[in-house]
Design a protein around this motif. Structure first.
Motif, PDB file in Angstrom:
ATOM      1  N   UNK A   1       0.736  -1.195   0.052  1.00 48.50           N
ATOM      2  CA  UNK A   1      -0.073   0.055   0.120  1.00 48.50           C
ATOM      3  C   UNK A   1       0.829   1.226  -0.113  1.00 48.50           C
ATOM      4  N   UNK A   2       2.004   1.303   0.680  1.00 45.79           N
ATOM      5  CA  UNK A   2       2.770   2.490   0.683  1.00 45.79           C
ATOM      6  C   UNK A   2       3.616   2.561  -0.537  1.00 45.79           C
ATOM      7  N   UNK A   3       3.970   1.526  -1.156  1.00 45.28           N
ATOM      8  CA  UNK A   3       4.628   1.344  -2.630  1.00 45.28           C
ATOM      9  C   UNK A   3       3.480   1.992  -3.598  1.00 45.28           C
ATOM     10  N   UNK A   4       2.320   1.710  -3.350  1.00 44.24           N
ATOM     11  CA  UNK A   4       1.338   2.389  -4.347  1.00 44.24           C
ATOM     12  C   UNK A   4       0.955   3.708  -4.141  1.00 44.24           C
ATOM     13  N   UNK A   5       0.990   4.082  -2.809  1.00 45.22           N
ATOM     14  CA  UNK A   5       0.642   5.400  -2.636  1.00 45.22           C
ATOM     15  C   UNK A   5       1.843   6.380  -2.947  1.00 45.22           C
ATOM     16  N   UNK A   6       3.114   5.688  -3.036  1.00 42.16           N
ATOM     17  CA  UNK A   6       4.274   6.625  -3.525  1.00 42.16           C
ATOM     18  C   UNK A   6       4.908   5.976  -4.870  1.00 42.16           C
ATOM     19  N   UNK A   7       3.705   5.783  -5.647  1.00 39.74           N
ATOM     20  CA  UNK A   7       4.129   4.797  -6.860  1.00 39.74           C
ATOM     21  C   UNK A   7       5.027   5.462  -7.567  1.00 39.74           C
ATOM     22  N   UNK A   8       5.195   6.720  -8.009  1.00 39.68           N
ATOM     23  CA  UNK A   8       6.200   7.087  -9.057  1.00 39.68           C
ATOM     24  C   UNK A   8       7.687   7.370  -8.319  1.00 39.68           C
ATOM     25  N   UNK A   9       7.731   7.464  -7.047  1.00 39.72           N
ATOM     26  CA  UNK A   9       8.764   7.659  -6.375  1.00 39.72           C
ATOM     27  C   UNK A   9       9.583   6.251  -6.089  1.00 39.72           C
ATOM     28  N   UNK A  10       8.533   5.246  -5.799  1.00 40.32           N
ATOM     29  CA  UNK A  10       8.887   4.083  -5.470  1.00 40.32           C
ATOM     30  C   UNK A  10       9.670   3.466  -6.711  1.00 40.32           C
ATOM     31  N   UNK A  11       8.868   3.488  -7.862  1.00 45.51           N
ATOM     32  CA  UNK A  11       9.282   2.885  -9.030  1.00 45.51           C
ATOM     33  C   UNK A  11      10.851   3.523  -9.385  1.00 45.51           C
ATOM     34  N   UNK A  12      10.972   4.632  -9.194  1.00 48.25           N
ATOM     35  CA  UNK A  12      12.133   5.451  -9.819  1.00 48.25           C
ATOM     36  C   UNK A  12      13.195   5.036  -8.841  1.00 48.25           C
ATOM     37  N   UNK A  13      13.091   4.806  -7.370  1.00 51.53           N
ATOM     38  CA  UNK A  13      13.952   4.003  -6.613  1.00 51.53           C
ATOM     39  C   UNK A  13      14.441   2.657  -7.266  1.00 51.53           C
ATOM     40  N   UNK A  14      13.422   1.953  -7.181  1.00 47.71           N
ATOM     41  CA  UNK A  14      13.500   0.492  -7.743  1.00 47.71           C
ATOM     42  C   UNK A  14      14.479   0.456  -8.959  1.00 47.71           C
ATOM     43  N   UNK A  15      14.266   1.593  -9.794  1.00 51.20           N
ATOM     44  CA  UNK A  15      14.822   1.540 -11.270  1.00 51.20           C
ATOM     45  C   UNK A  15      16.466   1.863 -11.045  1.00 51.20           C
TER      46      UNK A  15
END
Length: 277
Positions: A248-262
């Motif tokens: 749920x936290x990952x979804x709420x911070x979706x763009x930031x989370x995806x950027x960090x994982x990239x």
């Protein structure tokens, strides 16, 4: 479950009714009065009072003292209780059924509104501090590992003693404290919650108690079933709850989370020859 040794031949029908009630509610009796037993069974208080001497005790208090000695809650007798319930050839089915029961009970008391409040706090805090005494340490490591990947600042707190002050001194009103509070309110937990209120730091408690001091001391309380006090405590439901928080936290911070994982994937590709997975 602790089994009392009843001499059924010497008991009257009413006394057998009391004995049946006592055996079925053995762990609740420490917090029960004679009047409550009498009311539940539609018997007189005198009938219940006479029962204890018939089965070998001076009075109800004497029986409770004996019961407390015999049913002391410890890791050993928790394991013993569950081993008595299952045969080796059906253990997996039994444990699976119990795990499903814990998950169902957790969902029964699940509040979407409260859960979203927890997500909002975790997503928007400058720092997240985690206090995880005892067996909850593994859950704390899991949430630290996953949420750190999203770029959140996670700090695991010391487990006990004065060392917690070294962490408390750095907490601010822009932070959140996540506490695993299973069974009871530890002195360290009480200090952490009190300090959090003093400085305006929000608190989230994950607990296996529906009614406890956490309900009045924490800002947000999330329930996860682990079984009764005398049972072998399962961590299936708490893990389920933690994984839902992470997603749920990952979804709420979706763009930031995806950027960090990239960024993480890029680092892996860059150094794959030196540090292969």
């Amino acid at each position: 479950m602790y089994q009392l040794d009843w001499n059924l031949e010497e008991l009257t029908p009413h006394q057998k009714t009391i004995a049946d009630y006592v055996q079925k509610n053995i762990h609740a009796l420490l917090y029960t009065t004679e009047s409550e037993i009498a009311e539940q069974l539609s018997l007189s208080n005198a009938t219940v009072s006479r029962f204890w001497k018939t089965v070998g005790y001076e009075n109800f208090k004497d029986f409770k003292n004996h019961l407390k000695e015999q049913t002391e809650i410890s890791p050993a007798n928790k394991l013993e209780n569950i081993l008595k319930q299952v045969e080796s050839n059906e253990m997996q089915n039994k444990l699976l059924a119990q795990s499903l029961q814990h998950l169902q009970e957790t969902l029964l008391y699940f509040s979407s509104e409260t859960f979203q409040q927890a997500i909002d706090l975790l997503s928007n805090s400058n720092n997240i501090y985690i206090y995880s005494p005892g067996p909850s340490e593994g859950l704390a490591n899991l949430i630290q590992f996953r949420l750190s990947r999203f770029g959140l600042s996670i700090h695991l707190m010391p487990k006990s003693g004065h060392e917690i002050f070294e962490t408390l001194v750095h907490m601010t009103n822009n932070d959140t404290i996540l506490i695993f509070g299973f069974v009871q309110l530890h002195p360290e937990t009480k200090v952490i919650l009190d300090h959090s209120k003093t400085i305006g730091c929000k608190s989230i408690v994950i607990t296996d108690r529906l009614i406890s001091d956490f309900n009045t001391n924490a800002d947000i309380v999330l329930y996860a079933s682990r079984g009764e006090l005398w049972e072998f405590h399962s961590m299936v439901a708490p893990t389920f709850l933690i994984e839902n928080l992470i997603i749920a936290v990952g979804m709420q911070k979706k763009e930031h989370s995806i950027a960090k994982l990239e960024e993480l994937n890029e680092l892996r590709r860059k150094y794959k020859d030196i540090l292969p997975r």
